[in-house]
Scaffold this motif. Structure first.
Motif, mmCIF file in Angstrom:
data_model
loop_
_atom_site.group_PDB
_atom_site.id
_atom_site.type_symbol
_atom_site.label_atom_id
_atom_site.label_comp_id
_atom_site.label_asym_id
_atom_site.label_seq_id
_atom_site.Cartn_x
_atom_site.Cartn_y
_atom_site.Cartn_z
ATOM 1 N N ALA A 11 0.855 -1.187 0.000
ATOM 2 C CA ALA A 11 0.000 0.000 0.000
ATOM 3 C C ALA A 11 0.886 1.231 0.000
ATOM 4 N N ILE A 12 0.322 2.336 -0.415
ATOM 5 C CA ILE A 12 1.031 3.617 -0.350
ATOM 6 C C ILE A 12 1.272 3.958 1.114
ATOM 7 N N VAL A 13 2.448 4.433 1.422
ATOM 8 C CA VAL A 13 2.746 4.883 2.775
ATOM 9 C C VAL A 13 1.881 6.115 3.051
ATOM 10 N N LEU A 56 5.523 -5.433 -6.614
ATOM 11 C CA LEU A 56 5.827 -4.058 -6.244
ATOM 12 C C LEU A 56 6.966 -3.503 -7.102
ATOM 13 N N ARG A 57 7.967 -4.331 -7.391
ATOM 14 C CA ARG A 57 9.062 -3.924 -8.276
ATOM 15 C C ARG A 57 8.531 -3.614 -9.671
ATOM 16 N N GLN A 97 4.595 0.588 1.134
ATOM 17 C CA GLN A 97 4.953 -0.314 2.221
ATOM 18 C C GLN A 97 4.550 -1.738 1.858
ATOM 19 N N LEU A 98 5.466 -2.648 2.103
ATOM 20 C CA LEU A 98 5.227 -4.075 1.927
ATOM 21 C C LEU A 98 4.730 -4.599 3.265
ATOM 22 N N GLU A 99 3.611 -5.343 3.249
ATOM 23 C CA GLU A 99 2.949 -5.733 4.489
ATOM 24 C C GLU A 99 2.773 -7.248 4.600
ATOM 25 N N ILE A 150 9.743 -0.662 3.503
ATOM 26 C CA ILE A 150 9.287 0.544 2.786
ATOM 27 C C ILE A 150 10.139 0.625 1.527
ATOM 28 N N VAL A 151 9.454 0.714 0.380
ATOM 29 C CA VAL A 151 10.150 0.839 -0.893
ATOM 30 C C VAL A 151 10.058 2.284 -1.325
#
Length: 98
Positions: A13-15, A43-44, A62-64, A96-97
């Motif tokens: 999701a977006i931070v 996500l990449r 953010q990866l959850e 967090i990416v």
């Protein structure tokens, strides 16, 4: 009625530090993955797609890791009637990416 198994899924999701409810309905469907590697790869790819357009800029994501409540008739009704948030036992941000 006996309860079933809990499951672990992954999402991103977006931070958004200003959001009070991570699972509030936004009109954008959640995407879930069986494992961290699949979520990370998606996500990449999303980042590559966004950055391939010069007018777009990447927002940190953010990866959850998400654990569901145990499966039961009641938990399925909660999922269907109240949304994903009612089905989430816990979640943690694992990366967090930027």
């Amino acid at each position: 009625m006996s309860e079933g198994q809990s499951f672990t899924f992954y999402s991103y999701a977006i931070v958004d530090e200003n959001s009070d409810d991570r699972w509030a309905y936004t009109g954008i469907p959640e995407i879930f993955f069986y494992d961290e590697d699949s979520a990370r790869e998606a996500l990449r790819e999303l980042r590559e797609d966004v950055e391939s357009e010069p007018e777009n800029s990447w927002a940190p994501m953010q990866l959850e890791k998400i654990e569901t409540i145990p499966i039961s008739r009641e938990s399925i009704f909660a999922l269907l009637n109240d949304g994903v948030g009612a089905f989430v036992k816990s979640y943690e941000i694992i990366d967090i990416v930027d």
